[in-house]
Design an enzyme around this catalytic site. Structure first.
Site, short mmCIF file in Angstrom:
data_model
loop_
_atom_site.label_atom_id
_atom_site.label_comp_id
_atom_site.label_asym_id
_atom_site.label_seq_id
_atom_site.Cartn_x
_atom_site.Cartn_y
_atom_site.Cartn_z
CE LYS A 1 14.99 81.70 96.16
NZ LYS A 1 16.27 82.23 95.69
CE LYS B 1 15.71 78.32 102.97
NZ LYS B 1 16.70 78.34 101.96
CE LYS C 1 20.46 85.65 102.05
NZ LYS C 1 21.90 85.52 101.89
P1 AMP Z 1 21.60 81.85 100.22
O1 AMP Z 1 21.34 82.79 101.34
O2 AMP Z 1 20.34 81.30 99.68
O3 AMP Z 1 22.52 82.39 99.20
O4 AMP Z 1 22.32 80.61 100.88
C1 AMP Z 1 23.71 80.53 101.10
C2 AMP Z 1 24.05 79.24 101.77
O5 AMP Z 1 23.43 79.16 103.07
C3 AMP Z 1 23.57 77.99 101.04
O6 AMP Z 1 24.57 77.01 101.12
C4 AMP Z 1 22.35 77.53 101.79
O7 AMP Z 1 22.14 76.16 101.71
C5 AMP Z 1 22.74 77.93 103.21
N1 AMP Z 1 21.53 78.16 104.03
C6 AMP Z 1 20.59 79.11 103.85
N2 AMP Z 1 19.63 79.03 104.79
C7 AMP Z 1 19.98 77.98 105.60
C8 AMP Z 1 19.40 77.39 106.77
N3 AMP Z 1 18.28 77.86 107.31
N4 AMP Z 1 20.04 76.34 107.33
C9 AMP Z 1 21.20 75.85 106.80
N5 AMP Z 1 21.80 76.38 105.72
C10 AMP Z 1 21.20 77.43 105.12
#
Ligand code: AMP
Ligand code: TRP
Length: 330
Positions: free
Chosen positions: A114, A196, A199
């Site tokens: 980040k 990965k 969003k």
């Molecule tokens: P965040 O959007 O960073 O708040 O992530 C929320 C949840 O989604 C967390 O548990 C992340 O590990 C999971 N996550 C985010 N991106 C991925 C991805 N590309 N594949 C699997 N899990 C994801």
């Protein structure tokens, strides 16, 4: 039946993707159905580590709550709440930051990623982010943390902090474990399958948003990057095809062997179409439910308020214990 406590969080930034859904939300729902006690938190304090539009942030938090409900989170079984409404998270975070070493935070790969991405705003919050996350988890006596594999390192740090604190002050925190899906713990970008799915990616073709319309989902899968072999196989040398296969397996419940056998002799177009259709079948009802829930703001506000009240009650018990043990209160 083991009565494990489950905690997880999602940031209210951007529209959740298939990665969030597979890595996290889907399991949140499954764990709730296994009759565990679950806390699901919209982590708006974490979202502040990158600049947010103040007019949008609260709205997005409420929308994220609506999405969780649409995915099947039942407010009678789980506590659904917004992080900033339970001030104990920030309070415990300060205390735990005094039990976390800079050397540990320096090793966090998300911080490195980040800060490379937001080189104009490498703030202290981005650095201490994992301490706040440890506080989220430890406040609730959490045993299991359902997350995607990118969060494993953070959950392990929460474990280390819990063990360290318990050694110094006696049994205070449950020691949490990450709970990561075997297939789909890391859903990859459809355009750059070695990265990965995220969003915050600038190219919307790289991710499927949970709210994407069926025709958009089909188009994005069609454009997904594969390779020139036209052989459907799961292998590290074929990241694009392997990603599509993993998505297909997740949404059909098939094992990788079954899936690969079923696609024998078929072309990539076939796999892309089958994956898109399986995703659409699962997301469509969630999308309609989301729209229905967002149309009832009074219901949503009520759930969010009750969630915060319930979470606060539990969080305060832990915080009081920590304050007593450390001499911050009598
Ligand atoms: P965040 O959007 O960073 O708040 O992530 C929320 C949840 O989604 C967390 O548990 C992340 O590990 C999971 N996550 C985010 N991106 C991925 C991805 N590309 N594949 C699997 N899990 C994801
Ligand atoms: N850091 C997590 C992410 O970006 C979100 C999060 C914050 C979280 N606090 C948490 C996840 C506690 C699990 C438990 O994905």
């Amino acid at each position: 039946m083991d009565k494990k406590i489950v905690f997880s969080g999602i940031q209210p930034s951007g529209s959740p993707t298939l990665g969030n859904y597979v890595g996290a939300l889907r399991n949140w729902n499954l764990l709730q159905d296994e009759k565990r006690y679950c806390y699901y938190c919209i982590v708006n304090l974490h979202a502040m580590t990158v600049r947010q539009d103040p007019g949008e942030l609260y709205k997005r938090s409420v929308e994220t709550a609506a999405l969780l409900l649409a995915c099947g989170i039942d407010p009678e079984l789980s506590t659904l709440f917004i992080q900033s409404q339970v001030k104990e998270h920030a309070e415990l975070s300060w205390v735990l930051s005094c039990f976390t070493y800079m050397g540990e935070l320096n090793r966090m790969t998300q911080f490195k990623d980040k800060s490379a991405k937001h080189s104009d705003n490498i703030n202290a919050g981005l650095y201490t982010y994992p301490v706040l996350m440890a506080s989220d988890i430890l406040l609730y006596g959490t045993n299991l943390v359902p997350v995607g594999s990118d969060q494993k390192q953070h959950v392990e740090l929460a474990r280390d902090i819990a063990i360290r604190f318990n050694k110094l002050y006696g049994e205070t925190f449950a020691v949490p474990e990450p709970y990561i899906p075997k297939v789909g713990g890391r859903v990859m970008s459809l355009q750059e399958p070695d990265k990965k799915m995220s969003k915050s990616d600038n190219n919307p073709n790289s991710y499927i948003a949970v709210m994407d319309e069926p025709d958009v989902i089909i188009k994005k899968f069609k454009r997904a990057v594969t390779d020139s072999e036209n052989v459907i196989a799961y292998s590290p040398e074929k990241p694009g095809v392997s990603n599509l296969l993993s998505i297909y397996c997740t949404f059909t419940g098939k094992t990788m062997e079954e899936a690969v056998a079923g696609f024998e002799g078929k072309g990539y177009g076939h796999l892309k179409k089958a994956a898109a259709e399986a995703v659409i079948a699962e997301l469509s009802p969630i999308q309609s439910e989301y729209k229905r829930i967002l149309g009832d703001m009074a219901y949503l506000d009520d759930i969010i308020e009750k969630g915060a009240r319930k979470a606060r009650e539990r969080a305060l018990v832990t915080l009081n214990d920590v304050y007593k043990k450390t001499g911050l209160r009598s």
